[in-house]
Design an enzyme around this catalytic site. Structure first.
Site, PDB file in Angstrom:
ATOM      1  N   ASP A  26       1.032  -1.263  -0.400  1.00  0.00           N
ATOM      2  CA  ASP A  26       0.271  -0.337  -0.095  1.00  0.00           C
ATOM      3  C   ASP A  26       0.449   1.414   0.090  1.00  0.00           C
ATOM      4  O   ASP A  26       0.843   2.299  -0.676  1.00  0.00           O
ATOM      5  CB  ASP A  26      -1.108   0.276   1.277  1.00  0.00           C
ATOM      6  CG  ASP A  26      -1.948  -0.966   1.639  1.00  0.00           C
ATOM      7  OD1 ASP A  26      -1.978  -1.457   0.100  1.00  0.00           O
ATOM      8  OD2 ASP A  26      -3.063  -1.157   2.596  1.00  0.00           O
ATOM      9  N   SER A  68     -10.369  -3.227   9.686  1.00  0.00           N
ATOM     10  CA  SER A  68      -9.503  -4.117   9.329  1.00  0.00           C
ATOM     11  C   SER A  68      -8.559  -3.602  10.545  1.00  0.00           C
ATOM     12  O   SER A  68      -7.499  -2.771  10.779  1.00  0.00           O
ATOM     13  CB  SER A  68      -9.019  -4.269   7.875  1.00  0.00           C
ATOM     14  OG  SER A  68      -7.952  -5.405   7.694  1.00  0.00           O
ATOM     15  N   LYS A  70      -5.157  -4.960  11.636  1.00  0.00           N
ATOM     16  CA  LYS A  70      -4.484  -5.828  11.070  1.00  0.00           C
ATOM     17  C   LYS A  70      -3.041  -5.875  12.512  1.00  0.00           C
ATOM     18  O   LYS A  70      -3.233  -7.711  12.492  1.00  0.00           O
ATOM     19  CB  LYS A  70      -3.852  -5.412  10.134  1.00  0.00           C
ATOM     20  CG  LYS A  70      -4.637  -5.542   9.122  1.00  0.00           C
ATOM     21  CD  LYS A  70      -3.965  -5.015   7.752  1.00  0.00           C
ATOM     22  CE  LYS A  70      -4.351  -4.984   6.608  1.00  0.00           C
ATOM     23  NZ  LYS A  70      -3.711  -5.201   5.048  1.00  0.00           N
ATOM     24  N   TYR A  79      -4.385 -11.250  10.032  1.00  0.00           N
ATOM     25  CA  TYR A  79      -2.789 -10.000   8.792  1.00  0.00           C
ATOM     26  C   TYR A  79      -1.630 -11.155   9.763  1.00  0.00           C
ATOM     27  O   TYR A  79      -0.470 -11.636   9.089  1.00  0.00           O
ATOM     28  CB  TYR A  79      -3.452  -9.662   9.175  1.00  0.00           C
ATOM     29  CG  TYR A  79      -2.249  -8.387   8.132  1.00  0.00           C
ATOM     30  CD1 TYR A  79      -2.547  -8.941   6.519  1.00  0.00           C
ATOM     31  CD2 TYR A  79      -1.392  -8.079   8.512  1.00  0.00           C
ATOM     32  CE1 TYR A  79      -1.931  -8.009   5.555  1.00  0.00           C
ATOM     33  CE2 TYR A  79      -0.074  -7.531   7.612  1.00  0.00           C
ATOM     34  CZ  TYR A  79      -0.619  -7.109   6.547  1.00  0.00           C
ATOM     35  OH  TYR A  79       0.527  -7.060   5.563  1.00  0.00           O
TER      36      TYR A  79
END
Length: 148
Positions: A26, A68, A70, A79
């Protein structure tokens, strides 16, 4: 001044301080994206290769608005668990390929394992199928393979 690659790597490292074992995709594409091109991104070190998009090609980028977490434990924390599982698989594969413990324990990714394979005739998939079993490994089993 810093290069885009250095900034992408720095931001990837920063995520570790909030508890996420991030791969950096990302961050890299956010920093190194370029109009009219897709990016093939490599890591260790970070670098991006431009791949021209076909004329008239369109990407749709959407925000699912799903949170999310993570870095959390439990089901949301899978994750980080996946990152750990890949690291353990890399070490087990390294040992099963006959690497010395010191070298096998330095493996962090399946790409690292593939690089250790060199010019062997079997494909990475064949090695995975031959050396690992499909059912989950137990803690006791991993202790037996990896040692104390």
């Amino acid at each position: 001044t810093f290069t885009k690659e250095e900034i992408a790597d720095f931001t990837r490292e920063c995520e570790k301080y909030v508890g996420t074992l991030s791969g950096g995709m990302d961050q890299a594409i956010s920093i190194m994206g370029e109009k009219g091109f897709a990016k093939l991104i490599d890591f260790n070190p970070v670098k991006a290769h431009s791949v021209p998009l076909p004329l008239g090609g369109t990407f749709v980028i959407a925000n699912s608005v799903v949170e999310s977490l993570k870095a959390e434990s439990g089901t949301e924390g899978r994750y980080n668990l996946r990152v750990l599982e890949c690291t353990l698989a890399s070490m087990v594969l390294g040992l099963s390929m006959g690497l010395p413990k010191e070298k096998a324990f330095a493996l962090k990714t399946l790409k690292d394992v593939q690089e250790q394979m060199g010019e062997k005739k079997e494909t990475p998939i064949e090695v995975l199928q031959e050396k690992l079993h499909t059912e989950p490994y137990t803690k006791k089993e991993l202790e037996g393979i990896l040692g104390d």
